[in-house]
Write a protein that holds these residues in place. Structure first.
Motif, PDB file in Angstrom:
ATOM      1  N   VAL A  32      57.431 -24.125  25.070  1.00 46.77           N
ATOM      2  CA  VAL A  32      57.864 -23.119  24.098  1.00 46.77           C
ATOM      3  C   VAL A  32      57.415 -23.443  22.676  1.00 46.77           C
ATOM      4  O   VAL A  32      56.988 -22.545  21.925  1.00 46.77           O
ATOM      5  CB  VAL A  32      59.401 -22.975  24.143  1.00 46.77           C
ATOM      6  N   ILE A  33      57.481 -24.727  22.280  1.00 42.52           N
ATOM      7  CA  ILE A  33      57.314 -25.094  20.873  1.00 42.52           C
ATOM      8  C   ILE A  33      55.998 -24.604  20.254  1.00 42.52           C
ATOM      9  O   ILE A  33      56.010 -23.938  19.219  1.00 42.52           O
ATOM     10  CB  ILE A  33      57.469 -26.618  20.702  1.00 42.52           C
ATOM     11  N   ILE A  90      68.556 -20.898  31.509  1.00 39.95           N
ATOM     12  CA  ILE A  90      68.973 -19.497  31.343  1.00 39.95           C
ATOM     13  C   ILE A  90      68.519 -18.962  29.990  1.00 39.95           C
ATOM     14  O   ILE A  90      68.086 -17.812  29.879  1.00 39.95           O
ATOM     15  CB  ILE A  90      70.502 -19.389  31.506  1.00 39.95           C
ATOM     16  N   SER A  91      68.585 -19.800  28.960  1.00 43.12           N
ATOM     17  CA  SER A  91      68.156 -19.350  27.626  1.00 43.12           C
ATOM     18  C   SER A  91      66.662 -19.044  27.587  1.00 43.12           C
ATOM     19  O   SER A  91      66.227 -18.093  26.924  1.00 43.12           O
ATOM     20  CB  SER A  91      68.508 -20.398  26.573  1.00 43.12           C
ATOM     21  N   TYR A  92      65.855 -19.829  28.314  1.00 38.87           N
ATOM     22  CA  TYR A  92      64.409 -19.557  28.381  1.00 38.87           C
ATOM     23  C   TYR A  92      64.147 -18.204  29.048  1.00 38.87           C
ATOM     24  O   TYR A  92      63.319 -17.406  28.572  1.00 38.87           O
ATOM     25  CB  TYR A  92      63.690 -20.650  29.173  1.00 38.87           C
ATOM     26  N   ILE A  93      64.819 -17.968  30.169  1.00 32.21           N
ATOM     27  CA  ILE A  93      64.609 -16.712  30.899  1.00 32.21           C
ATOM     28  C   ILE A  93      65.035 -15.525  30.060  1.00 32.21           C
ATOM     29  O   ILE A  93      64.336 -14.500  29.987  1.00 32.21           O
ATOM     30  CB  ILE A  93      65.381 -16.761  32.239  1.00 32.21           C
ATOM     31  N   LEU A 173      57.495 -18.675  29.271  1.00 31.18           N
ATOM     32  CA  LEU A 173      58.937 -18.800  29.120  1.00 31.18           C
ATOM     33  C   LEU A 173      59.623 -18.838  30.490  1.00 31.18           C
ATOM     34  O   LEU A 173      60.562 -19.609  30.716  1.00 31.18           O
ATOM     35  CB  LEU A 173      59.493 -17.663  28.269  1.00 31.18           C
ATOM     36  N   LEU A 174      59.165 -18.005  31.410  1.00 32.28           N
ATOM     37  CA  LEU A 174      59.720 -18.026  32.768  1.00 32.28           C
ATOM     38  C   LEU A 174      59.401 -19.338  33.470  1.00 32.28           C
ATOM     39  O   LEU A 174      60.219 -19.863  34.238  1.00 32.28           O
ATOM     40  CB  LEU A 174      59.176 -16.841  33.574  1.00 32.28           C
ATOM     41  N   CYS A 175      58.228 -19.890  33.207  1.00 31.53           N
ATOM     42  CA  CYS A 175      57.862 -21.188  33.774  1.00 31.53           C
ATOM     43  C   CYS A 175      58.799 -22.276  33.240  1.00 31.53           C
ATOM     44  O   CYS A 175      59.223 -23.164  33.985  1.00 31.53           O
ATOM     45  CB  CYS A 175      56.412 -21.519  33.442  1.00 31.53           C
ATOM     46  N   ALA A 176      59.131 -22.212  31.947  1.00 33.68           N
ATOM     47  CA  ALA A 176      60.070 -23.169  31.362  1.00 33.68           C
ATOM     48  C   ALA A 176      61.431 -23.071  32.049  1.00 33.68           C
ATOM     49  O   ALA A 176      62.078 -24.086  32.334  1.00 33.68           O
ATOM     50  CB  ALA A 176      60.212 -22.926  29.860  1.00 33.68           C
ATOM     51  N   GLY A 177      61.867 -21.835  32.335  1.00 35.19           N
ATOM     52  CA  GLY A 177      63.122 -21.650  33.056  1.00 35.19           C
ATOM     53  C   GLY A 177      63.067 -22.240  34.460  1.00 35.19           C
ATOM     54  O   GLY A 177      64.045 -22.840  34.931  1.00 35.19           O
ATOM     55  N   LEU A 178      61.919 -22.097  35.131  1.00 33.76           N
ATOM     56  CA  LEU A 178      61.748 -22.662  36.469  1.00 33.76           C
ATOM     57  C   LEU A 178      61.821 -24.185  36.447  1.00 33.76           C
ATOM     58  O   LEU A 178      62.443 -24.800  37.322  1.00 33.76           O
ATOM     59  CB  LEU A 178      60.403 -22.209  37.054  1.00 33.76           C
ATOM     60  N   LEU A 179      61.207 -24.800  35.440  1.00 37.42           N
ATOM     61  CA  LEU A 179      61.261 -26.259  35.338  1.00 37.42           C
ATOM     62  C   LEU A 179      62.698 -26.740  35.136  1.00 37.42           C
ATOM     63  O   LEU A 179      63.105 -27.768  35.692  1.00 37.42           O
ATOM     64  CB  LEU A 179      60.369 -26.730  34.184  1.00 37.42           C
ATOM     65  N   SER A 180      63.475 -25.999  34.350  1.00 40.18           N
ATOM     66  CA  SER A 180      64.879 -26.362  34.167  1.00 40.18           C
ATOM     67  C   SER A 180      65.637 -26.268  35.485  1.00 40.18           C
ATOM     68  O   SER A 180      66.503 -27.109  35.790  1.00 40.18           O
ATOM     69  CB  SER A 180      65.533 -25.457  33.115  1.00 40.18           C
ATOM     70  N   ALA A 181      65.322 -25.248  36.298  1.00 41.85           N
ATOM     71  CA  ALA A 181      65.967 -25.111  37.605  1.00 41.85           C
ATOM     72  C   ALA A 181      65.644 -26.304  38.504  1.00 41.85           C
ATOM     73  O   ALA A 181      66.515 -26.820  39.227  1.00 41.85           O
ATOM     74  CB  ALA A 181      65.523 -23.809  38.278  1.00 41.85           C
ATOM     75  N   ILE A 182      64.409 -26.783  38.455  1.00 43.94           N
ATOM     76  CA  ILE A 182      64.019 -27.959  39.237  1.00 43.94           C
ATOM     77  C   ILE A 182      64.801 -29.189  38.766  1.00 43.94           C
ATOM     78  O   ILE A 182      65.266 -30.005  39.570  1.00 43.94           O
ATOM     79  CB  ILE A 182      62.500 -28.200  39.128  1.00 43.94           C
TER      80      ILE A 182
END
Length: 410
Positions: A32-33, A90-93, A173-182
């Motif tokens: 994101v940064i 969730i915030s990324y998504i 951004l959705l990829c960042a959310g996926l990494l958080s889920a992992i």
């Protein structure tokens, strides 16, 4: 009362799992940064509003760092890590589908509150590590952070779709959310509760206030505040400065941030320790700050993008020396049971500095000149280096007094 769910020095397996989770989580942050300035521009936000978008996350971290540390002392490290990492995802998504600047600003604030969990991660490491190994293992957490920050920008730069507005930033951004889920799944499956102490909040507060009055720790924390504020001023405007000066876009910025992460990880794992061993924590900190400050100042004279990457290398080398030096100084000057709280306090001060630095940078960029944030950042490292040298003098005085005391007892 004590709860000992994971025995002290639980071995390398738990540590490796924790480092992998840290890497995955920070990779999402790193995605994101470098894209954030361009994401903000897609809403029509000017430079000063973009820097507020940066600062919102740090405002949240400033709130979250002391909050999650106290909650984890009371309820355990694992549930706090689960809650915060899930909230970050969730915030990324939600950010991927934000429809206006103010919604994005609110989501960055919420994400920052959840993201103020670095102190909890460090406390987990402290829980499972004997005092003599603690500094080295905390350095590994920093290396995992840097590696995640290396991978994230590369992923973000590759996934962004330019030319279609805000929707183009949805894939990274959705990829960042996926990494958080992992990372959440890894926490659930592989991490056991590590809490070994239950401390009362008022007792911890008293210890922290005592630490702030400590002649060494107080100076180190002030150094963190000044140096991080200066660096964050440069970081917040790096992308839009490079866009104006060299016509860079998300891909160029993403690749540069990838290089920054890789170099920082290598330095923290290999070079920084040797540098600290050679010169001592205080002098290594001062030399690193001076090198980073000079590099940031001379960045404004670079004639093209290749030279910019070259001077950024020196900024990264200087800053990567400072991180283990600061951790080492706090570790040396504090008792083992204080280290988690003080590292969390150091993180909170860093977050506060990342609130103020980008705001100053945005005002300078918009009202003075595009180079003004780098002059401010470069010169700002000098008082931080002076503070570090003062710490070195205090340590030398304490060692001399200790030697005299020992000699008088013989």
């Amino acid at each position: 009362m004590q709860s000992r769910n994971v025995k002290l020095d639980a071995g390398n397996g738990t540590l490796i799992v924790l480092l992998l989770i840290t890497f995955i989580n920070i990779a999402g942050f790193g995605i994101v940064i470098p894209l954030l300035p361009f994401y903000g521009q897609s809403f029509g936000a000017p430079a000063w509003e973009i820097t507020i978008l940066f600062s919102a996350y740090s405002v949240g971290q400033f709130i979250g760092e002391p909050l999650w540390g106290r909650v984890s002392d009371r309820f355990g490290r694992k549930p706090v890590l689960l809650l915060t990492v899930a909230a970050i995802g969730i915030s990324y998504i939600a950010l991927a589908y934000a429809t206006d600047y103010y919604t994005a600003l609110l989501l960055r604030l919420v994400g920052g509150i959840a993201g103020g969990n670095m102190g909890v991660t460090q406390a987990y490491v402290a829980d499972i590590t004997p005092p003599e190994k603690r500094t080295a293992r905390l350095g590994l957490v920093g290396a995992a952070f840097s590696l995640g920050f290396m991978a994230g920008p590369a992923i973000g730069g590759l996934l962004v779709i330019e030319g279609i507005g805000t929707a183009g930033y949805r894939p990274p951004l959705l990829c960042a959310g996926l990494l958080s889920a992992i990372a959440v799944i890894g926490t659930i499956v592989f991490l056991k509760e590590s809490r070994i102490h239950i401390a009362r909040a008022e007792k911890q507060q008293a210890k922290i206030l005592d630490a702030m009055r400590h002649p060494i720790i107080g100076q180190v924390l002030l150094t963190t505040l000044v140096a991080t504020g200066a660096f964050s001023a440069m970081e917040a405007t790096y992308a839009i400065w490079a866009e104006v000066r060299f016509d860079w876009g998300p891909h160029e910025v993403g690749l540069t941030f990838t290089m920054i992460g890789a170099l920082s990880a290598f330095n923290q794992a290999v070079l920084a320790g040797k540098f600290v061993e050679r010169f001592g924590e205080a002098h290594a900190l001062a030399y690193g700050l001076v090198l980073a400050g000079l590099a940031m100042f001379f960045q404004i004279f670079m004639p093209n993008g290749a030279w910019l990457v070259g001077i950024t290398v020196f900024t990264v080398i200087g800053l990567s020396i400072t991180q283990p030096a600061i951790s080492g100084l706090i570790s040396l000057a504090s008792t083992p049971e204080q280290q988690g709280a003080l590292l969390g306090l150091n993180g909170a001060l860093s977050a506060f500095a990342r609130i103020v630095g980008p705001l100053i940078a945005g005002a300078l960029f918009s009202t003075v000149s595009i180079d003004a944030p780098y002059i401010f950042a470069g010169l700002g490292m000098l008082p931080a280096a002076w503070l570090a040298l003062r710490v070195g003098k205090r340590i030398k005085i304490q060692k001399t007094q200790l030697l005299h005391a020992q000699a008088n007892t013989l």
